[in-house]
Design a protein around this motif. Structure first.
Motif, short mmCIF file in Angstrom:
data_model
loop_
_atom_site.label_atom_id
_atom_site.label_comp_id
_atom_site.label_asym_id
_atom_site.label_seq_id
_atom_site.Cartn_x
_atom_site.Cartn_y
_atom_site.Cartn_z
N UNK A 188 0.85 -0.93 0.02
CA UNK A 188 0.38 0.15 0.23
C UNK A 188 0.68 1.17 0.31
N UNK A 189 2.34 1.45 0.75
CA UNK A 189 3.02 2.36 1.05
C UNK A 189 3.54 2.53 -0.30
N UNK A 190 4.39 1.69 -1.22
CA UNK A 190 4.45 1.34 -2.07
C UNK A 190 3.49 2.13 -3.73
N UNK A 191 2.58 1.44 -3.47
CA UNK A 191 1.29 2.01 -4.36
C UNK A 191 0.82 4.14 -4.64
N UNK B 21 -0.52 19.04 -6.84
CA UNK B 21 -0.13 19.25 -5.26
C UNK B 21 -1.30 18.52 -3.78
N UNK B 22 -1.96 18.91 -3.72
CA UNK B 22 -3.72 18.39 -3.11
C UNK B 22 -3.35 16.84 -2.96
N UNK B 23 -3.28 16.30 -4.09
CA UNK B 23 -3.24 14.65 -4.64
C UNK B 23 -1.72 14.22 -3.93
N UNK B 24 -0.94 15.17 -4.22
CA UNK B 24 0.60 15.08 -4.19
C UNK B 24 0.23 14.84 -2.54
N UNK C 43 0.50 11.52 1.93
CA UNK C 43 0.40 11.01 3.70
C UNK C 43 -0.03 9.59 4.01
N UNK C 44 -1.15 9.13 2.63
CA UNK C 44 -1.04 7.37 2.92
C UNK C 44 -0.06 6.79 2.41
N UNK C 45 0.57 6.99 1.32
CA UNK C 45 1.87 6.46 1.13
C UNK C 45 2.98 6.34 3.25
N UNK C 46 2.74 7.35 3.58
CA UNK C 46 3.66 7.51 4.71
C UNK C 46 3.60 6.29 5.53
N UNK C 47 2.15 6.82 6.39
CA UNK C 47 0.91 5.79 7.37
C UNK C 47 1.49 4.68 7.04
N UNK C 48 1.08 4.32 5.94
CA UNK C 48 1.25 2.61 5.22
C UNK C 48 3.00 2.29 5.35
#
Length: 190
Positions: free
Chosen positions: A146-149, A162-165, A170-175
């Motif tokens: 999930x973090x890689x994705x 920038x918002x999507x980034x 944030x999601x990638x870092x959390x995973x």
């Protein structure tokens, strides 16, 4: 070849439905698990400890099992500790889902090749063995994939996104943090 188009259209339009179907297909197996294998028992004990308010982990697993134990505790509060294999099955199917998405969307591997490689992962003996019970490997795999994705999306690095980034970062870092707290790195250092 017509069946392949049907499967591809189903995947492209409703990918979550396909993986939900896989989850439901294997659900009776997960519900029938009444045993613990390998080091399952220690992870069950951790969840029981968390449920009883004892947040001290066994030194054998203390460095890395927080993400899985917290997830297992929340799941056990809702459904009971005997159904932890269902949670592991869900996480395992989610791993296959992220694996497919990384191959097909991020790496631009052809649909059929991505699908077949995902099936190879799904039916790999070690993957199946760790998908039953409350084994730890598939939790790490799911969080890491999930973090890689979320971290490796080419389109996000354009200035207009920038918002999507930020959201994907944030999601990638959390995973990635969840994967770290579920990894077995501490066992390798001993």
């Amino acid at each position: 070849m017509n069946y392949l188009k049907i499967i591809k259209n189903c995947f492209l339009r409703f990918p979550s439905l396909v993986y939900l179907s896989l989850f439901l297909l294997f659900l009776p197996v997960a519900l029938s698990i009444k045993f613990q294998h390998n080091d399952d028992w220690i992870y069950y004990l951790s969840v029981l400890g968390f449920l009883n308010g004892n947040f001290v982990l066994d030194p054998y697993i203390a460095a890395t099992t927080y993400s899985q134990t917290v997830l297992g505790t929340i799941f056990s509060m809702l459904f009971g500790i005997t159904y932890l294999p269902v949670l592991t099955l869900f996480v395992s199917i989610l791993s296959v889902y992220y694996f497919f998405k990384i191959l097909n969307i991020r790496l631009k591997v052809k649909f059929l090749d991505s699908f077949l490689l995902s099936l190879i992962l799904l039916f790999n003996g070690i993957f199946v063995f760790t998908a039953i019970g409350f084994m730890t490997d598939n939790y790490f795999l799911c969080f890491f994939l999930a973090s890689i994705y979320y971290l490796f999306d080419d389109k996000l690095y354009e200035a207009k996104n920038l918002k999507s980034l930020g959201f994907n970062f944030l999601l990638g870092s959390l995973f990635l943090i969840l994967a770290y707290f579920r990894s077995s790195y501490h066992k390798l250092r001993r």
